[in-house]
Design a protein around this motif. Structure first.
Motif, PDB file in Angstrom:
ATOM      1  N   CYS A 403     -12.926   2.998  -0.271  1.00 44.66           N
ATOM      2  CA  CYS A 403     -13.612   1.762  -0.643  1.00 44.66           C
ATOM      3  C   CYS A 403     -13.059   1.131  -1.908  1.00 44.66           C
ATOM      4  O   CYS A 403     -12.895  -0.084  -1.979  1.00 44.66           O
ATOM      5  CB  CYS A 403     -15.106   2.051  -0.805  1.00 44.66           C
ATOM      6  N   TYR A 404     -12.776   1.945  -2.926  1.00 43.58           N
ATOM      7  CA  TYR A 404     -12.553   1.397  -4.260  1.00 43.58           C
ATOM      8  C   TYR A 404     -11.355   0.453  -4.324  1.00 43.58           C
ATOM      9  O   TYR A 404     -11.485  -0.674  -4.805  1.00 43.58           O
ATOM     10  CB  TYR A 404     -12.375   2.524  -5.275  1.00 43.58           C
ATOM     11  N   VAL A 409     -10.577  -3.762  -5.875  1.00 45.51           N
ATOM     12  CA  VAL A 409      -9.370  -4.185  -6.600  1.00 45.51           C
ATOM     13  C   VAL A 409      -8.527  -5.166  -5.789  1.00 45.51           C
ATOM     14  O   VAL A 409      -8.313  -6.310  -6.204  1.00 45.51           O
ATOM     15  CB  VAL A 409      -8.515  -2.953  -6.997  1.00 45.51           C
ATOM     16  N   TYR A 410      -8.041  -4.739  -4.620  1.00 44.57           N
ATOM     17  CA  TYR A 410      -7.054  -5.535  -3.887  1.00 44.57           C
ATOM     18  C   TYR A 410      -7.571  -6.917  -3.502  1.00 44.57           C
ATOM     19  O   TYR A 410      -6.973  -7.947  -3.874  1.00 44.57           O
ATOM     20  CB  TYR A 410      -6.595  -4.785  -2.633  1.00 44.57           C
ATOM     21  N   ASN A 436      -3.077  -3.621  -9.548  1.00 42.62           N
ATOM     22  CA  ASN A 436      -3.264  -3.392  -8.121  1.00 42.62           C
ATOM     23  C   ASN A 436      -2.514  -2.133  -7.665  1.00 42.62           C
ATOM     24  O   ASN A 436      -3.059  -1.275  -6.965  1.00 42.62           O
ATOM     25  CB  ASN A 436      -2.756  -4.617  -7.354  1.00 42.62           C
ATOM     26  N   LEU A 437      -1.260  -2.011  -8.087  1.00 41.87           N
ATOM     27  CA  LEU A 437      -0.424  -0.875  -7.690  1.00 41.87           C
ATOM     28  C   LEU A 437      -0.968   0.437  -8.246  1.00 41.87           C
ATOM     29  O   LEU A 437      -1.035   1.441  -7.525  1.00 41.87           O
ATOM     30  CB  LEU A 437       1.009  -1.097  -8.171  1.00 41.87           C
ATOM     31  N   LEU A 438      -1.340   0.446  -9.514  1.00 34.75           N
ATOM     32  CA  LEU A 438      -1.843   1.674 -10.129  1.00 34.75           C
ATOM     33  C   LEU A 438      -3.122   2.151  -9.442  1.00 34.75           C
ATOM     34  O   LEU A 438      -3.290   3.350  -9.190  1.00 34.75           O
ATOM     35  CB  LEU A 438      -2.103   1.440 -11.620  1.00 34.75           C
ATOM     36  N   CYS A 439      -4.015   1.215  -9.121  1.00 37.77           N
ATOM     37  CA  CYS A 439      -5.256   1.593  -8.442  1.00 37.77           C
ATOM     38  C   CYS A 439      -4.980   2.077  -7.016  1.00 37.77           C
ATOM     39  O   CYS A 439      -5.648   2.997  -6.524  1.00 37.77           O
ATOM     40  CB  CYS A 439      -6.222   0.415  -8.422  1.00 37.77           C
ATOM     41  N   PHE A 440      -3.993   1.474  -6.367  1.00 41.37           N
ATOM     42  CA  PHE A 440      -3.624   1.937  -5.022  1.00 41.37           C
ATOM     43  C   PHE A 440      -3.092   3.362  -5.058  1.00 41.37           C
ATOM     44  O   PHE A 440      -3.480   4.202  -4.232  1.00 41.37           O
ATOM     45  CB  PHE A 440      -2.567   1.009  -4.416  1.00 41.37           C
ATOM     46  N   LEU A 441      -2.224   3.659  -6.016  1.00 43.50           N
ATOM     47  CA  LEU A 441      -1.657   5.005  -6.119  1.00 43.50           C
ATOM     48  C   LEU A 441      -2.751   6.030  -6.432  1.00 43.50           C
ATOM     49  O   LEU A 441      -2.751   7.139  -5.880  1.00 43.50           O
ATOM     50  CB  LEU A 441      -0.574   5.038  -7.201  1.00 43.50           C
ATOM     51  N   ALA A 442      -3.681   5.649  -7.310  1.00 40.66           N
ATOM     52  CA  ALA A 442      -4.788   6.552  -7.630  1.00 40.66           C
ATOM     53  C   ALA A 442      -5.649   6.805  -6.398  1.00 40.66           C
ATOM     54  O   ALA A 442      -6.032   7.946  -6.111  1.00 40.66           O
ATOM     55  CB  ALA A 442      -5.630   5.968  -8.759  1.00 40.66           C
ATOM     56  N   SER A 443      -5.942   5.749  -5.633  1.00 46.03           N
ATOM     57  CA  SER A 443      -6.749   5.899  -4.424  1.00 46.03           C
ATOM     58  C   SER A 443      -6.033   6.738  -3.374  1.00 46.03           C
ATOM     59  O   SER A 443      -6.655   7.532  -2.660  1.00 46.03           O
ATOM     60  CB  SER A 443      -7.093   4.528  -3.841  1.00 46.03           C
TER      61      SER A 443
END
Length: 468
Positions: A403-404, A409-410, A436-443
């Motif tokens: 979800c996150y 974010v995206y 956006n990229l950092l949150c994607f990698l974390a997710s």
């Protein structure tokens, strides 16, 4: 060119819908009610995996990101060309990003809501088992061997209850449900904080460390790493609320630009919720230490004050049984709308049969054969999945990962870029894409760790047979 606030203030169009009376305070209350839920119970465990430094920092970072992206999303409430309102999150995505991403957004939202139904069933059953164990130990003594209970009967009981409740049309519009949910969630969170505080003040707090659980014979480096990512997933889910932000903003009256009011509500709600999360996480970790369980309330034993722990678990069960209906109503409605449009002349699908209850027939329930079968099947499937994989923390982390990033974010970032025409390659565009990229990698890391956690748990768990 006028500012965004001036544009928002110039549009008073209500699109032919009922008058909106919401204020900054009502919007803040809606947000707090949404995000203060069973996720707070996992924060002590999350702190134990990350430790004081990373734990506090991670919770603050996720809260700050949610606040920032929610403020950007608030600016996307109205169409910049027509001034028309977007009444739902999905409508907003369709307005700014087009039909294909609108479909993806819908898929993510509905899978997330179905996942919440599974999670709520698991969490409520854990609390019901905790009540049974507490009463058993109190009756039989602290060393009683028979005090082990299976979650399955409780999940079945929850499923039967939800089957009956799911037949009530427009259940999510009952105002008293949100009031009860808010009271219940704050009550059990408050009890958890109070028990933690009492244990810390009495000097009985367990060992804590700056880096959390320590690597040793029972914990490898790989296990430590994956559990840290899983803890991040739990924290990200706890602070996420963007998926209902537009619906809340659509309740605000238009006398003041809605985006300006919503931004203030975001700050108030996020501040209150983050403070509560910090209290639950930090006090819970201080009290229970590196061995803090996934559910905070199960970490205080099942003894004295057993009645207080029982009361907290009752609050959780009541809250989640109601919250279950709130989150599945959009799923019910989209399926029933599609089926009704596909077969508009079918009596089985569209015919309503009123059932009057009471001595004076003063209470009426409208029954529909398709709704009875479809909603019952949905609840039964959610219950079976819960019984097959009753892993509280792993499911929380997986939902957080799923979800996150896309919903918090995206989509908000992409819609804001489209709304304000930020040019590709500019400093602001690059900064937003980096976030956006950092949150994607974390997710992605959280999702992988959650799958590994579920897989590892399945090696030792016997579906439909294990006891706690």
């Amino acid at each position: 060119m006028r500012s965004l606030e001036q544009e928002m203030g110039a549009w008073k169009v209500d699109d032919g819908r009922s008058e909106r009376t919401g204020t900054m305070w009502t919007a803040s209350a809606h947000i707090i009610t949404t995000i203060v839920g069973s996720g707070v119970l996992s924060l002590a465990w999350s702190m134990a995996q990350l430790g004081w430094l990373a734990g506090v920092a991670t919770l603050f970072i996720f809260s700050a990101i949610s606040l920032y992206t929610s403020s950007l999303l608030a600016d996307c409430y109205r169409d910049p060309l027509s001034g028309n309102r977007n009444h739902t999150y999905m409508e907003t995505v369709k307005t700014f990003l087009g039909g294909s991403k609108y479909m993806v957004c819908g898929l993510v939202q509905y899978i997330f809501l179905c996942g919440l139904a599974v999670n709520y069933t698991i969490t409520a059953s854990i609390s019901m088992v905790a009540i049974s164990k507490s009463n058993c130990f109190h009756k039989e003594g602290h060393g009683a061997a028979p005090c082990k209970f299976s979650n399955n009967p409780y999940m079945i009981a929850i499923g039967i209850t939800e089957i009956f409740l799911s037949q009530i049309r427009n259940f999510h519009k009952l105002s008293w449900l949100s009031i009860i949910a808010a009271i219940m969630s704050f009550s059990y969170a408050g009890i958890g904080i109070g028990l933690s505080f009492a244990k810390v003040v009495s000097g009985e707090g367990e060992k804590t460390t700056l880096t959390g659980v320590e690597i040793g014979l029972d914990l490898t480096v790989a296990d430590k790493t994956w559990r840290m990512f899983q803890a991040m997933g739990d924290m990200s889910l706890a602070v996420a609320y963007s998926f209902i932000l537009i619906e809340i903003q659509d309740t605000l009256r238009s006398s003041t630009p809605e985006n300006r009011v919503m931004k203030k509500a975001n700050v108030i709600a996020t501040s209150v919720a983050t403070t509560l999360f910090m209290l639950c996480g930090c006090l819970g970790y201080s009290a229970l230490g590196n061995h803090a369980p996934g559910n905070l309330l199960t970490g205080f034993g099942f003894y004295d004050p057993f009645w207080l722990i029982d009361l907290a678990n009752v609050f959780i069960v009541v809250h989640l049984i109601g919250a279950y209906q709130v989150v599945v109503q959009p799923v019910f409605q989209v399926v029933e709308s599609c089926v009704g449009a596909k077969w508009p002349k079918s009596k089985f699908v569209n015919e309503e049969y009123p059932l009057r209850i009471g001595k004076n027939n003063n209470f009426t329930i409208s029954l529909n054969f398709f709704r009875i079968i479809w909603r019952s099947v949905f609840v039964m499937m959610a219950t079976l999945i819960s019984m097959a994989i009753p892993f509280f923390n792993e499911i929380l982390a997986l939902l957080g990962a799923f979800c996150y990033w896309p919903l918090t974010v995206y989509f908000p970032l992409e819609m804001y870029i489209s709304r304000t025409n930020i040019k590709r390659g500019t400093i602001k565009w690059c900064a937003l894409q980096l976030l956006n990229l950092l949150c994607f990698l974390a997710s992605l890391a959280v999702a992988i760790s959650s799958f590994l956690g579920v897989g590892k748990a399945l090696h030792t768990y016997k579906p439909f047979m294990s006891k706690q």
